[in-house]
Design a protein around this motif. Sequence first.
Motif, mmCIF file in Angstrom:
data_model
loop_
_atom_site.group_PDB
_atom_site.id
_atom_site.type_symbol
_atom_site.label_atom_id
_atom_site.label_comp_id
_atom_site.label_asym_id
_atom_site.label_seq_id
_atom_site.Cartn_x
_atom_site.Cartn_y
_atom_site.Cartn_z
ATOM 1 N N ILE A 256 0.849 -1.194 0.000
ATOM 2 C CA ILE A 256 0.000 0.000 0.000
ATOM 3 C C ILE A 256 0.884 1.244 0.000
ATOM 4 C CG2 ILE A 256 -1.515 1.411 1.457
ATOM 5 C CD1 ILE A 256 -3.007 -1.082 2.265
ATOM 6 N N CYS A 257 0.603 2.175 -0.886
ATOM 7 C CA CYS A 257 1.222 3.505 -0.947
ATOM 8 C C CYS A 257 2.735 3.406 -1.144
ATOM 9 C CB CYS A 257 0.851 4.313 0.295
ATOM 10 S SG CYS A 257 0.962 6.089 0.028
ATOM 11 N N LEU A 258 3.553 3.631 -0.120
ATOM 12 C CA LEU A 258 4.998 3.468 -0.271
ATOM 13 C C LEU A 258 5.315 2.035 -0.678
ATOM 14 C CD1 LEU A 258 7.861 4.603 -0.043
ATOM 15 C CD2 LEU A 258 7.793 4.105 2.410
ATOM 16 N N HIS A 278 -1.364 13.615 -4.073
ATOM 17 C CA HIS A 278 -2.788 13.306 -3.866
ATOM 18 C C HIS A 278 -3.029 13.132 -2.377
ATOM 19 C CE1 HIS A 278 -2.900 11.276 -8.122
ATOM 20 N NE2 HIS A 278 -2.909 12.594 -8.191
ATOM 21 N N ARG A 279 -3.841 14.001 -1.796
ATOM 22 C CA ARG A 279 -4.118 13.912 -0.367
ATOM 23 C C ARG A 279 -5.567 14.320 -0.118
ATOM 24 N NH1 ARG A 279 0.983 16.265 -1.025
ATOM 25 N NH2 ARG A 279 2.682 14.950 -0.241
ATOM 26 N N GLY A 280 -6.381 13.338 0.198
ATOM 27 C CA GLY A 280 -7.794 13.600 0.428
ATOM 28 C C GLY A 280 -8.552 12.289 0.500
ATOM 29 N N ILE A 281 -9.894 12.381 0.586
ATOM 30 C CA ILE A 281 -10.693 11.167 0.757
ATOM 31 C C ILE A 281 -11.785 11.034 -0.313
ATOM 32 C CG2 ILE A 281 -10.247 10.948 3.224
ATOM 33 C CD1 ILE A 281 -12.872 12.325 3.820
ATOM 34 N N ASN A 282 -11.575 11.693 -1.451
ATOM 35 C CA ASN A 282 -12.596 11.609 -2.512
ATOM 36 C C ASN A 282 -11.974 11.468 -3.899
ATOM 37 O OD1 ASN A 282 -11.522 14.172 -2.719
ATOM 38 N ND2 ASN A 282 -13.483 15.174 -3.095
ATOM 39 N N THR A 296 -11.619 6.846 -3.276
ATOM 40 C CA THR A 296 -10.503 6.387 -2.460
ATOM 41 C C THR A 296 -9.936 7.465 -1.547
ATOM 42 O OG1 THR A 296 -8.799 6.971 -4.093
ATOM 43 C CG2 THR A 296 -9.861 4.797 -4.320
ATOM 44 N N SER A 297 -9.252 6.991 -0.505
ATOM 45 C CA SER A 297 -8.508 7.837 0.417
ATOM 46 C C SER A 297 -7.041 7.810 -0.001
ATOM 47 C CB SER A 297 -8.669 7.304 1.843
ATOM 48 O OG SER A 297 -7.897 8.052 2.756
ATOM 49 N N GLN A 298 -6.418 8.981 -0.148
ATOM 50 C CA GLN A 298 -5.052 9.027 -0.662
ATOM 51 C C GLN A 298 -4.159 9.966 0.137
ATOM 52 O OE1 GLN A 298 -4.327 8.971 -4.786
ATOM 53 N NE2 GLN A 298 -6.157 7.799 -5.285
ATOM 54 N N ASN A 299 -2.871 9.647 0.137
ATOM 55 C CA ASN A 299 -1.860 10.476 0.780
ATOM 56 C C ASN A 299 -0.490 10.108 0.232
ATOM 57 O OD1 ASN A 299 -0.007 11.753 2.402
ATOM 58 N ND2 ASN A 299 -0.327 10.392 4.146
ATOM 59 N N HIS A 300 -0.068 10.772 -0.815
ATOM 60 C CA HIS A 300 1.273 10.514 -1.344
ATOM 61 C C HIS A 300 1.776 11.693 -2.160
ATOM 62 C CE1 HIS A 300 -0.093 9.409 -5.538
ATOM 63 N NE2 HIS A 300 -1.213 9.238 -4.881
ATOM 64 N N GLY A 301 3.084 11.937 -2.052
ATOM 65 C CA GLY A 301 3.724 13.000 -2.817
ATOM 66 C C GLY A 301 4.659 12.471 -3.883
ATOM 67 N N SER A 339 -0.232 -4.297 -5.636
ATOM 68 C CA SER A 339 -0.148 -3.115 -4.772
ATOM 69 C C SER A 339 -1.061 -2.025 -5.300
ATOM 70 C CB SER A 339 1.294 -2.598 -4.724
ATOM 71 O OG SER A 339 1.722 -2.215 -6.021
ATOM 72 N N VAL A 340 -1.405 -1.095 -4.397
ATOM 73 C CA VAL A 340 -2.170 0.089 -4.781
ATOM 74 C C VAL A 340 -1.532 1.329 -4.172
ATOM 75 C CG1 VAL A 340 -4.395 -1.037 -5.181
ATOM 76 C CG2 VAL A 340 -3.790 -0.290 -2.866
ATOM 77 N N GLN A 341 -1.664 2.443 -4.872
ATOM 78 C CA GLN A 341 -1.086 3.702 -4.425
ATOM 79 C C GLN A 341 -1.909 4.360 -3.325
ATOM 80 O OE1 GLN A 341 2.014 5.720 -5.609
ATOM 81 N NE2 GLN A 341 1.308 5.906 -3.516
ATOM 82 N N TYR A 342 -3.177 4.039 -3.259
ATOM 83 C CA TYR A 342 -4.078 4.688 -2.297
ATOM 84 C C TYR A 342 -4.218 3.848 -1.030
ATOM 85 C CZ TYR A 342 -7.305 1.582 -4.818
ATOM 86 O OH TYR A 342 -7.904 0.507 -5.415
#
Length: 365
Positions: A256-258, A278-282, A296-301, A339-342
């Motif tokens: 997940i993510c990293l 991407h940082r948010g929940i929509n 999806t919920s996301q948090n990545h730079g 894997s998924v980015q979100y």
Amino acid sequence: MTNYSKLPAILLLEDGTVYHGKAAGKIGTTTGEICFNTGTTGYQEIFTDPSYYGQIMVTTNAHIGNYGITVNESESERIQIAGLVCKNYSVIYSRKMADSSIQKYFEDGNLVGISDIDTRSLVRHIRNKGAMNAIISSETSDVEELMQQLVKVPSMAGLELSSAVTTEQPYYYGNEDASHRVAVLDLGIKKNILRNFDTRKVYAKIFPAKTTFAEMEAWAPQGYFISNGPGDPAAMDYAVQTVKDILASDRPLFGICLGHQLLALANDIRTKKMFNGHRGINHPVKNVIIDRCEITSQNHGFGVVAEDIKNSDKVEITHVNLNDKSIEGIRVKGKRAFSVQYHPESSPGPHDSRYLFDDFLTMLA
């Protein structure tokens, strides 16, 4: 909690842009990469998400602190953000089940913030100029002095940060008699990921970031999970090698993510720093395998390089972002690895993507 009064504070961006506001949290000075989250709820989960380590968070929701702080809603054992920027900072809270106010929470956690900022203007500026470092201070308003401090702050690109947030010692999560055993590489894991495993009868052993495959394999797990976390994945050769070793063993693997970015790097796919993360929940994402959309919920730079994936004979695309067409999911051909980015644990956020945990359990079986 000390008597809270709105003292003057200043926010200075790397490009020289200055915002004046009021102090929030501890009186002091803090630095980090500035970013924004568009979620309308879940501020405590954001504050405690290890993926935000070293970052100053701008919350686009107008009211922060209005429902207080509740201990069991933290995603880790401490505040992880480097600082907070918000519009309306509410010391008074309405939720009866809350344990404390946000001001007491920030004072106890040594978090420096600034409120009464035009966050709409600030977010538009960041979106136009891209990610950059920033400094918040409620100790001095001397812009020249603050800029001298700010220029010493390193860029997020090239930083390895998982070793700063990972567990120091291995630990267990879940029921020892559960039907599945999963080794978790903790690069900055969120508690709700472990809760999702526990509810699916997974007994997990969580290992420090720099644990080798051989050390984890000695526990005889049925599969491996590579967690989320902060920093630049390209600076994590040790973790890339661990993922390569897991793939060579042909064990089931879920990232997940990293963890997604590291799976890509282990398959010769480059990663890159995004202009704005991407940082948010929509965030809308399409599962191209089953032709279904999910919010999806996301948090990545950082993200994976789409062209590398499209030209790869090792992986295939499973999920695509419907806003910017970036790659949100991959799976390795001929392997039980995906894997998924979100963030399918979605805390906060909608639960559209929690089926991915079930897909991983199917692989374990």
